[in-house]
Write an enzyme that holds these catalytic residues in place. Structure first.
Site, PDB file in Angstrom:
ATOM      1  CG  ASP A  92      -0.232   0.240   2.521  1.00  0.00           C
ATOM      2  OD1 ASP A  92       0.692  -0.554   2.823  1.00  0.00           O
ATOM      3  OD2 ASP A  92      -0.570   1.204   3.238  1.00  0.00           O
ATOM      4  CD  GLU A 156       3.909   1.454   7.121  1.00  0.00           C
ATOM      5  OE1 GLU A 156       4.536   1.916   8.094  1.00  0.00           O
ATOM      6  OE2 GLU A 156       3.688   2.104   6.073  1.00  0.00           O
TER       7      GLU A 156
END
Length: 451
Positions: A92, A156
């Site tokens: 991500d 994250e």
């Protein structure tokens, strides 16, 4: 880089690495599904899963984590009786911010001036590619000498803790002798560095309300309490005159012992405008690695364009507080919330909501894995001695893994050196750093297996 078979293999794989990073960067995998399609993150997760399967990984799975995102897991068996190493990265990315401000499109990997530009190129899709390169180099030169687990996180950057909670619910899944977190970076390009500390963080949303609705500033301004003005007072109370963070009850005097960050180099790395001073006191390393730091991430209030002459009834802000090692993030959150309530003027109604949190981390740099990595860095960076630095950012998973596996050694390396401009416009990765660190990781795995 001195010639050796592993280094030669990695060098030969760099065109493939660029092609793969181009594919991975193309996914708009921002784990904020109000702004970006969930399908983009799911596509990136499938890409990572397919890449692991192609390398012979077993038990490859898309893990549905409690925050609604997916993490990718795979297991590559090594020789019988070998040690187990967990390799971490995340697929991500941060939002691109102002896409128009990018020199080239953020989700198109573009080579320019010897660097590869694109959102996630360094943080941390490049980390995924780094792990793949290291493993491929070993497979081409005698095989992978350890059992390898790979975990690629899908949220994250949001700090929502999906993988942490999943790991706590399935503690056997990520168990390893050593964990390599591929989400930090060198102190500067060409200087091999492991990150020995991470600041923790907390995210708090604050709302101030003063009126039932907006009022005409000519008719009521001067006596009617302005929620935006009250919020500005609150936010200003979080900094001293010199810019130091001032949260009541939170100490801000710690010192960093180790690699120092010269003021002028920091000004250059941070692209501070001429004539604008740095904030805070102590050394730069003190300020960014050893002390708390508050940042106002956003404010909800009327934009300048289209604003009306009104006294504002409500205003909101999102505040980030970075917390140094030795300070409990939960306690820091309570202090921040108490400070906000105590410094809200005029009896305005104020509410706070914590929306994310992660604990600080400090590594044991005396462990055998660190010596194995130091030796590997010497191969990848001839003539350079591995350095230990802090990082102002947070990787909440580190403390979760340290708590779950107290005997595991945890190392932090990666591609996010200052020129990478992670989280900012025109993020990029140095292909030379990608190549060197892939060699370092491969040699480390070989060294560690023999230790």
């Amino acid at each position: 880089m001195s010639s050796n078979p592993v280094a030669e293999t990695v060098a030969s794989l760099m065109p493939r690495a660029k092609a793969e990073l181009t594919e991975l960067v193309a996914f708009k995998s921002v784990a904020d599904f109000d702004q970006f399609p969930r399908s983009e993150s799911e596509g990136a997760a499938r890409w990572v899963a397919d890449a692991l399967r192609a390398e012979g990984f077993e038990d490859v799975a898309l893990l549905d984590t409690p925050d609604g995102t997916q993490s990718v897991y795979g297991y590559l068996p090594g020789p019988e009786g070998a040690k187990t190493v967990l390799l971490y990265a995340h697929y991500d990315v941060q939002p691109p911010l102002d896409e128009a401000a990018w020199t080239t499109p953020p989700f198109e990997l573009t080579e320019r001036d010897g660097r590869w530009y694109g959102r996630g190129a360094a943080d941390c899709k490049g980390g995924v590619i780094m792990h793949l390169l290291a493993l491929r180099a070993l497979k081409a030169n005698g095989g992978v000498p350890v059992h390898v687990k790979v975990i690629a996180e899908g949220s994250e950057e949001t700090g929502t803790g999906g993988l942490e909670r999943y790991a706590e619910e399935h503690p056997e899944l990520l168990e390893a002798d050593t964990i390599v977190i591929g989400d930090s970076g060198n102190f500067r390009v060409g200087l091999p560095t492991v990150t020995s500390t991470l600041r923790g963080m907390t995210l708090v949303r604050v709302q101030v309300d003063t009126l039932e609705g907006n009022l005409h500033s000519g008719q009521f301004g001067g006596a009617a309490p302005d929620a935006l003005a009250a919020l500005i007072r609150v936010l200003d109370s979080l900094r001293a005159e010199d810019g130091s963070t001032t949260v009541d009850g939170l100490t801000s005097e710690a010192r960093w012992k180790g690699l120092q960050y010269e003021d002028e180099q920091f000004r250059k790395d941070a692209k501070v405008l001429d004539g604008v001073g740095l904030i805070g006191s102590g050394t730069v390393a003190d300020r960014i690695w050893a002390r708390p730091a508050v940042t106002v991430l956003g404010i909800d209030c009327p934009p300048v364009v289209g604003a009306t002459p009104s006294v504002q009834a409500s205003a909101r802000a999102l505040i980030s507080l970075r917390v140094p090692p030795g300070v409990d993030a939960a306690e820091a959150t309570k202090l921040l919330q108490a400070h906000i309530e105590a410094h809200t003027p005029w009896g305005a109604r104020v509410s706070t909501e914590q929306i994310g949190q992660g604990q600080a981390f400090r590594a044991d740099t005396t462990s055998p894995a660190y010596q194995a990595m130091a030796d590997a860095m010497a191969v990848a960076y001839p003539g350079q001695e591995m350095q230990y630095a802090g990082q102002g950012g947070s990787i909440p998973l580190c403390n979760t893994l340290a708590a779950l596996y107290p005997r595991a050694e945890i190392l932090l390396i990666g591609l996010s050196e200052p020129e990478a401009q992670i989280h900012a416009v025109d993020e990029s990765v140095s292909p030379e750093e990608l190549e060197r660190l892939s060699v370092a990781e491969a040699v480390f795995l070989r060294n560690y297996a023999a230790s």
